[in-house]
Design a protein around this motif. Sequence first.
Motif, PDB file in Angstrom:
ATOM      1  N   ARG A  23     -48.312  57.818 -64.422  1.00  0.00           N
ATOM      2  CA  ARG A  23     -48.539  56.546 -63.745  1.00  0.00           C
ATOM      3  C   ARG A  23     -49.914  55.983 -64.102  1.00  0.00           C
ATOM      4  NH1 ARG A  23     -48.546  57.686 -57.937  1.00  0.00           N
ATOM      5  NH2 ARG A  23     -46.472  58.465 -58.445  1.00  0.00           N
ATOM      6  N   CYS A  24     -50.905  56.842 -64.138  1.00  0.00           N
ATOM      7  CA  CYS A  24     -52.255  56.382 -64.480  1.00  0.00           C
ATOM      8  C   CYS A  24     -52.312  55.870 -65.926  1.00  0.00           C
ATOM      9  CB  CYS A  24     -53.268  57.507 -64.281  1.00  0.00           C
ATOM     10  SG  CYS A  24     -53.597  57.913 -62.551  1.00  0.00           S
ATOM     11  N   GLU A  25     -51.557  56.508 -66.818  1.00  0.00           N
ATOM     12  CA  GLU A  25     -51.542  56.056 -68.212  1.00  0.00           C
ATOM     13  C   GLU A  25     -50.914  54.669 -68.312  1.00  0.00           C
ATOM     14  OE1 GLU A  25     -52.877  56.510 -71.947  1.00  0.00           O
ATOM     15  OE2 GLU A  25     -53.152  57.918 -70.288  1.00  0.00           O
ATOM     16  N   ARG A  26     -49.852  54.442 -67.553  1.00  0.00           N
ATOM     17  CA  ARG A  26     -49.247  53.108 -67.549  1.00  0.00           C
ATOM     18  C   ARG A  26     -50.201  52.072 -66.971  1.00  0.00           C
ATOM     19  NH1 ARG A  26     -44.678  56.111 -65.883  1.00  0.00           N
ATOM     20  NH2 ARG A  26     -45.001  55.459 -63.712  1.00  0.00           N
ATOM     21  N   LEU A  27     -50.943  52.483 -65.957  1.00  0.00           N
ATOM     22  CA  LEU A  27     -51.925  51.567 -65.366  1.00  0.00           C
ATOM     23  C   LEU A  27     -53.015  51.200 -66.363  1.00  0.00           C
ATOM     24  CD1 LEU A  27     -52.343  53.019 -61.764  1.00  0.00           C
ATOM     25  CD2 LEU A  27     -51.499  50.746 -62.375  1.00  0.00           C
ATOM     26  N   LYS A  28     -53.447  52.175 -67.173  1.00  0.00           N
ATOM     27  CA  LYS A  28     -54.469  51.880 -68.187  1.00  0.00           C
ATOM     28  C   LYS A  28     -53.945  50.854 -69.184  1.00  0.00           C
ATOM     29  CE  LYS A  28     -55.484  56.158 -69.422  1.00  0.00           C
ATOM     30  NZ  LYS A  28     -56.165  57.258 -70.145  1.00  0.00           N
ATOM     31  N   SER A  29     -52.691  50.994 -69.572  1.00  0.00           N
ATOM     32  CA  SER A  29     -52.110  50.031 -70.502  1.00  0.00           C
ATOM     33  C   SER A  29     -52.004  48.654 -69.855  1.00  0.00           C
ATOM     34  CB  SER A  29     -50.724  50.501 -70.953  1.00  0.00           C
ATOM     35  OG  SER A  29     -50.814  51.682 -71.723  1.00  0.00           O
ATOM     36  N   ALA A  30     -51.560  48.612 -68.599  1.00  0.00           N
ATOM     37  CA  ALA A  30     -51.449  47.326 -67.904  1.00  0.00           C
ATOM     38  C   ALA A  30     -52.821  46.676 -67.746  1.00  0.00           C
ATOM     39  CB  ALA A  30     -50.799  47.535 -66.534  1.00  0.00           C
ATOM     40  N   ALA A  31     -53.852  47.500 -67.473  1.00  0.00           N
ATOM     41  CA  ALA A  31     -55.205  46.959 -67.355  1.00  0.00           C
ATOM     42  C   ALA A  31     -55.686  46.401 -68.690  1.00  0.00           C
ATOM     43  CB  ALA A  31     -56.161  48.055 -66.866  1.00  0.00           C
ATOM     44  N   ALA A  32     -55.337  47.080 -69.791  1.00  0.00           N
ATOM     45  CA  ALA A  32     -55.717  46.585 -71.116  1.00  0.00           C
ATOM     46  C   ALA A  32     -55.056  45.243 -71.398  1.00  0.00           C
ATOM     47  CB  ALA A  32     -55.341  47.603 -72.188  1.00  0.00           C
ATOM     48  N   ALA A  33     -53.797  45.087 -70.984  1.00  0.00           N
ATOM     49  CA  ALA A  33     -53.109  43.805 -71.164  1.00  0.00           C
ATOM     50  C   ALA A  33     -53.782  42.713 -70.350  1.00  0.00           C
ATOM     51  CB  ALA A  33     -51.640  43.949 -70.764  1.00  0.00           C
ATOM     52  N   ALA A  34     -54.191  43.047 -69.121  1.00  0.00           N
ATOM     53  CA  ALA A  34     -54.889  42.067 -68.291  1.00  0.00           C
ATOM     54  C   ALA A  34     -56.228  41.678 -68.923  1.00  0.00           C
ATOM     55  CB  ALA A  34     -55.104  42.634 -66.889  1.00  0.00           C
ATOM     56  N   GLN A  35     -56.938  42.650 -69.509  1.00  0.00           N
ATOM     57  CA  GLN A  35     -58.188  42.346 -70.192  1.00  0.00           C
ATOM     58  C   GLN A  35     -57.946  41.425 -71.382  1.00  0.00           C
ATOM     59  OE1 GLN A  35     -59.601  46.403 -70.897  1.00  0.00           O
ATOM     60  NE2 GLN A  35     -61.309  46.058 -69.487  1.00  0.00           N
ATOM     61  N   ALA A  99     -45.119  44.938 -74.297  1.00  0.00           N
ATOM     62  CA  ALA A  99     -45.000  46.395 -74.393  1.00  0.00           C
ATOM     63  C   ALA A  99     -46.250  47.083 -73.864  1.00  0.00           C
ATOM     64  CB  ALA A  99     -44.744  46.801 -75.845  1.00  0.00           C
ATOM     65  N   LEU A 100     -47.404  46.489 -74.131  1.00  0.00           N
ATOM     66  CA  LEU A 100     -48.653  47.034 -73.598  1.00  0.00           C
ATOM     67  C   LEU A 100     -48.678  46.920 -72.083  1.00  0.00           C
ATOM     68  CD1 LEU A 100     -51.575  48.104 -74.078  1.00  0.00           C
ATOM     69  CD2 LEU A 100     -52.279  45.718 -74.330  1.00  0.00           C
ATOM     70  N   GLU A 101     -48.281  45.777 -71.577  1.00  0.00           N
ATOM     71  CA  GLU A 101     -48.292  45.534 -70.129  1.00  0.00           C
ATOM     72  C   GLU A 101     -47.346  46.488 -69.402  1.00  0.00           C
ATOM     73  OE1 GLU A 101     -49.247  41.396 -67.951  1.00  0.00           O
ATOM     74  OE2 GLU A 101     -47.558  41.412 -69.343  1.00  0.00           O
ATOM     75  N   ALA A 102     -46.256  46.844 -70.051  1.00  0.00           N
ATOM     76  CA  ALA A 102     -45.273  47.741 -69.432  1.00  0.00           C
ATOM     77  C   ALA A 102     -45.642  49.207 -69.584  1.00  0.00           C
ATOM     78  CB  ALA A 102     -43.899  47.485 -70.048  1.00  0.00           C
ATOM     79  N   GLY A 103     -46.679  49.494 -70.339  1.00  0.00           N
ATOM     80  CA  GLY A 103     -47.074  50.884 -70.536  1.00  0.00           C
ATOM     81  C   GLY A 103     -46.336  51.576 -71.661  1.00  0.00           C
ATOM     82  N   VAL A 104     -45.535  50.835 -72.431  1.00  0.00           N
ATOM     83  CA  VAL A 104     -44.817  51.432 -73.564  1.00  0.00           C
ATOM     84  C   VAL A 104     -45.801  51.739 -74.697  1.00  0.00           C
ATOM     85  CG1 VAL A 104     -42.999  51.062 -75.270  1.00  0.00           C
ATOM     86  CG2 VAL A 104     -42.712  50.235 -72.918  1.00  0.00           C
ATOM     87  N   LEU A 105     -46.783  50.859 -74.892  1.00  0.00           N
ATOM     88  CA  LEU A 105     -47.834  51.056 -75.883  1.00  0.00           C
ATOM     89  C   LEU A 105     -49.150  51.350 -75.179  1.00  0.00           C
ATOM     90  CD1 LEU A 105     -47.278  48.095 -78.404  1.00  0.00           C
ATOM     91  CD2 LEU A 105     -46.923  50.528 -78.874  1.00  0.00           C
ATOM     92  N   SER A 106     -49.955  52.204 -75.773  1.00  0.00           N
ATOM     93  CA  SER A 106     -51.331  52.370 -75.316  1.00  0.00           C
ATOM     94  C   SER A 106     -52.172  51.247 -75.912  1.00  0.00           C
ATOM     95  CB  SER A 106     -51.886  53.717 -75.772  1.00  0.00           C
ATOM     96  OG  SER A 106     -52.019  53.747 -77.193  1.00  0.00           O
TER      97      SER A 106
END
Length: 421
Positions: A23-35, A99-106
């Motif tokens: 879950r935390c890894e998906r959150l990091k990806s979602a945060a990167a998309a927001a950035q 894909a980044l926002e969904a956590g599929v990609l780092s």
Amino acid sequence: MFESLFDVDPGASQAELRDVIERCERLKSAAAAAQARAAAQWATARRDAEATAGIPASRRGRGLAAEIALARRDSTTNGDRHLGMGKALVHEMPYTLAALEAGVLSEWRATIIVAESACLTVQDRGRLDREMCSEPARLDGLGNKRIRAEAKKIAYRLDPHAVVERARKVPRDSTVSTRPAPDNMVYVTALMPLTQGIACYASLKREADTHPDGRPRGQVMTDTMYARITGRSAAEAVPMTVNVVLSDEALIGTGDAAAAVQDHDPIPAEVARRLIADAVDAQGLVELRRLYAAPTTGALVAMESRTRAFPAGLAQFIRLRDQICRTPFCDTPIRHIDHAEPHRRGGRTDACNGRGSCERCNYTKEAPGWRVRTYFDPRGRHVAEHITPTGAVYRSTAPPIAGGLRVLSRDVHLVTVHRAA
């Protein structure tokens, strides 16, 4: 089961702990998309505001990449990558962004896709984006290498001429760099064309495989590389000039405070003394210059000049004090000795107003809305405040001499070692 998103129950099962990490890894990806979205929107807002203010089009947006890097607590040298990735994802690659926002990609794998498509037209970049990322299931299980290979393959199929032209220009970016490593070691890195790099490594590997002599294989490869580059055996003394700053107690052997080596990490006092002693034994030249430091912090004292340019002695003093670029989070070597308050606005040419900076950060400071203020705090430490156009303030403090340990007296020495072979 969890009091909050980041609280881990001490009694959690292994499966539950795995779920937290996922879950935390998906959150990091979602945060990167927001950035990425914020960076792209910020770029538009900045350019619109500067257009309204009458700033020429060629100068709009200058310094924004550095602001984004500071906001991410990252080196300003990475700012262009962060800004470029945000604009590409938002305006040209919606599937990769999704894909980044969904956590599929780092974040790093999304960066790879953006980088490999950079040579394509906007239309072809969109085709690569759709082909690679429109079906997230295709990305499942792909590591960095396979992501890069797939992006390269699609890019070449879409526009082989663009990919070939990019490869033709890449050798211009070849470079050699160093960075400190633990235990008084150093990494030497060479960025070079693929065939040259493979040939270098294969030659060193072959030497280690065909001439085993009891040394570890890695050491044989390292010694061979050194001998081929310098023309000297690794066993020979190294002719060199090194600036070492250490306290008088460390110099005479009554203290163990670490010594500061210019362009390198601090080293133990014993290693510094041995370096100096080896130079004397090799009939090299050792120059001793006395400096002064605040007893409680190890901060070097100020110096001053009446000229606009920093004279050699003062410039060397600032390099020794600052060690790396003074912009927060920037680990780049010092290239310029810069006036924090510009000389044209009355800035003094002294150790307080002087700061070491890399080339990029020096020029960024001249962009509209940027300001740097320097001062000595009550403990005698040199502080540089960087104020961005949005009013954010980032501070950096010059590292203390003697490895951050308390200097027991006011005597600190700069030892310049010229060691002959």
